[in-house]
Design an enzyme around this catalytic site. Structure first.
Site, PDB file in Angstrom:
ATOM      1  N   LYS A 109     -12.550   0.965 -22.645  1.00 24.69           N
ATOM      2  CA  LYS A 109     -11.506   0.088 -23.179  1.00 24.69           C
ATOM      3  C   LYS A 109     -10.107   0.566 -22.802  1.00 24.69           C
ATOM      4  O   LYS A 109      -9.151  -0.194 -22.860  1.00 24.69           O
ATOM      5  CB  LYS A 109     -11.658  -0.046 -24.684  1.00 24.69           C
ATOM      6  CG  LYS A 109     -12.940  -0.804 -25.037  1.00 24.69           C
ATOM      7  CD  LYS A 109     -13.091  -1.010 -26.519  1.00 24.69           C
ATOM      8  CE  LYS A 109     -14.346  -1.795 -26.850  1.00 24.69           C
ATOM      9  NZ  LYS A 109     -15.569  -0.994 -26.634  1.00 24.69           N
TER      10      LYS A 109
HETATM   11  C1  PLP Z   1     -16.782  -1.610 -26.415  1.00 25.42           C
HETATM   12  C2  PLP Z   1     -17.833  -0.862 -25.734  1.00 25.42           C
HETATM   13  C3  PLP Z   1     -18.947  -1.507 -25.173  1.00 25.42           C
HETATM   14  C4  PLP Z   1     -19.145  -2.999 -25.281  1.00 25.42           C
HETATM   15  O1  PLP Z   1     -18.196  -3.735 -24.551  1.00 25.42           O
HETATM   16  P1  PLP Z   1     -17.949  -5.259 -24.874  1.00 25.42           P
HETATM   17  O2  PLP Z   1     -16.803  -5.652 -24.039  1.00 25.42           O
HETATM   18  O3  PLP Z   1     -17.658  -5.354 -26.340  1.00 25.42           O
HETATM   19  O4  PLP Z   1     -19.193  -5.989 -24.527  1.00 25.42           O
HETATM   20  C5  PLP Z   1     -19.872  -0.734 -24.507  1.00 25.42           C
HETATM   21  N1  PLP Z   1     -19.756   0.603 -24.425  1.00 25.42           N
HETATM   22  C6  PLP Z   1     -18.716   1.263 -24.967  1.00 25.42           C
HETATM   23  C7  PLP Z   1     -18.663   2.734 -24.850  1.00 25.42           C
HETATM   24  C8  PLP Z   1     -17.712   0.555 -25.620  1.00 25.42           C
HETATM   25  O5  PLP Z   1     -16.679   1.213 -26.139  1.00 25.42           O
END
Ligand code: PLP
Length: 495
Positions: A109
């Site tokens: 993110k």
């Molecule tokens: C947020 C997250 C996901 C999922 O991503 P989305 O965009 O919500 O589908 C997967 N792995 C990690 C480590 C995350 O932080």
């Protein structure tokens, strides 16, 4: 100039900067480009991460000037990631792993949340917005720390993060409750991620919020992946990784590839879908879930059914029953039909499920494959890949690896597959250590050190630093009290 429309009302049109400022459309819809431009993939071969980002962001966010985009990209990514490349791709066995976790909080993110605050700040200026922006975010763990990091001490914006009291890792919690910044507030909610997310959604749409916004000159917005400004920066690594493989001679220009994506709120994989719609040769997007496999069921049966128990798994950032960005995928798969979207979303709201028409199901099948991976399989996968390929992965990445294995065995196609690695193994060190058949007792930091001693894999610096930081945020509230918390907080002069 391309603009953005709401998935629930095609009369609601805004430009890119307004879409980023608002986050969610007033009637509850999500913003999507009215037409997805095709992107010049050939030009990107050999480009570095930042140049690729500049091309893609300019095309998708057309009311920003190229200079504005360039400044945002440079500020967001120069010396902010552990590697110059930001999102390096490595070869592991017969697949590739795209490492998205080298940012300031060691999860994928960071890629979008490093730049979103800058885009938002600029959007505020461009739209001559007088209001103070209040970012409200519910987090399953990684969004919170990445958002806090990105927004910390950005002028004219304050951020409130809610996280579920249970079900996030000790490291994730530590990253949030130690966060500095005069404009950040962090609060635990007794409940799960869906509770926190629904709480935030309710605050966004409540009449009380509207009244408060007007009287205090506030603009409530979101840093969750319902904000289109979260998704577009994520398109960059899909293009960049593809261009890398072409550049290395591992694939031919135009050769289709698969991407396996560990999925929760459907934001990461939706950026992949948008990349495909803008011309990236993607054969299949492999949607990988953990035991909260509502998406797997939906993609297999066409029925989205939330009437089930929420499970806590070893991949907590994917513990979600209501996957918000699926709405955008449906919108794109129904030839942008808001009437259909409203029907499904109403059914979901009132009855807890909906079933899509066969024509939509067939359309979805062209692009998406899906599967899920239990906790036991997650641990096995981490152990196997470490033993066989000498590669250490976190539980979320392992889910995607396992489902990509199932995909390979199903022989749907034989294209090369890129597995998206979404977190550093050290962010979930406890599970990883257990997966390697080690003793998992002790506090989070001793576990991190043991994992390092065992594998020699470098520990991200931000995680080492956490140990000596002071806890600044102690609030824990009932989920019914979230609105009250927000309304009280915004009235306080200093945080
Ligand atoms: C947020 C997250 C996901 C999922 O991503 P989305 O965009 O919500 O589908 C997967 N792995 C990690 C480590 C995350 O932080």
């Amino acid at each position: 100039m391309s603009s953005y429309v709401s998935t629930r009302d095609s009369d609601i049109r805004v430009n890119a900067s307004e879409a980023i400022l608002k986050g969610l459309s007033d009637e509850g819809g999500l913003f999507m480009l009215d037409e997805i431009p095709s992107l010049p993939l050939e030009e990107m071969i050999g480009m570095d991460f930042q140049s690729t980002a500049k091309v893609i962001l300019k095309a998708m966010l057309s009311d920003f000037t190229q200079d504005e985009i360039n400044t945002c990209v440079e500020q967001a990514y120069t010396n902010k990631f552990e590697t110059n490349e930001c999102t390096p791709i490595v070869s592991v066995g017969d697949r590739y792993v795209l490492e998205l976790f080298h940012g300031p909080t060691s999860a994928f993110k960071d890629v979008a949340l490093s730049i979103l605050p800058r885009l938002m700040s600029l959007a505020k200026k461009k739209n001559k917005t007088q209001e103070e922006i209040i970012i409200l975010t519910a987090t399953s763990g990684d969004t919170g720390s990445a958002a806090l990091n990105g927004f910390s001490d950005v002028d004219g914006i304050r951020i409130i993060v809610f996280f579920p009291d249970q079900g996030i890792s000790a490291t994730q919690r530590a990253q949030m409750v130690t966060c500095n910044g005069k404009n950040v507030s962090v609060c635990a909610v007794k409940g799960n991620f869906d509770d926190a997310q629904s709480g935030v959604k309710t605050i966004f749409t409540s009449p009380e919020t509207k009244k408060l916004s007007e009287s205090r000159k506030l603009l409530f917005s979101s840093a969750n992946s319902i904000n289109i400004g979260r998704l577009i920066p994520q398109m960059v690594y899909y293009f960049k990784s593809y261009a890398n493989l072409v550049n290395k001679g591992d694939i031919l220009p135009g050769e289709p590839v698969n991407f396996a994506v560990p999925t929760g709120n459907f934001g990461n994989i939706l950026a992949g879908y948008m990349a495909k719609l803008s011309g990236l040769p993607i054969a299949k997007l492999i949607c990988a879930s953990n035991s909260n496999n509502v998406l797997t069921e939906f993609l297999h049966s066409g029925v989205y059914d939330m009437r089930r128990n929420f499970l806590r798994t070893l991949s907590p950032s994917m513990d979600i029953l209501l996957s918000s960005n699926l709405e955008r995928m449906l919108y794109l798969s129904t030839d942008r039909n808001p009437t259909t979207i409203n029907r499904y979303m109403n059914e979901l709201y009132h009855h807890g499920y909906y079933q899509v028409d066969d024509s939509i199901k067939n359309k979805i099948d062209e692009t998406f494959y899906s599967g899920f991976c239990s906790d036991t399989e997650t641990l096995e996968t981490i152990g196997n890949v470490y033993r066989d390929e000498d590669y250490l992965m976190d539980p979320h990445t392992a889910v995607a690896w396992k489902v990509s294995e199932d995909f390979k065995n199903a022989q749907i196609n034989f294209h090369k597959t890129i597995v998206l690695a979404t977190a550093s193994p050290y962010k979930f060190a406890h599970s990883v250590l257990i997966a390697l058949n080690q003793d998992g007792s002790g506090d989070e930091f001793s576990i991190i050190r043991r994992l390092h001693k065992l594998t020699g894999s470098p520990i991200p610096k931000n995680l080492i630093d956490l140990e000596n930081m002071e806890v600044r945020h102690n609030s824990v509230i009932e989920k019914e009290d979230m609105a009250h918390y927000v309304f009280t907080k915004v009235g306080e002069q200093t945080w």
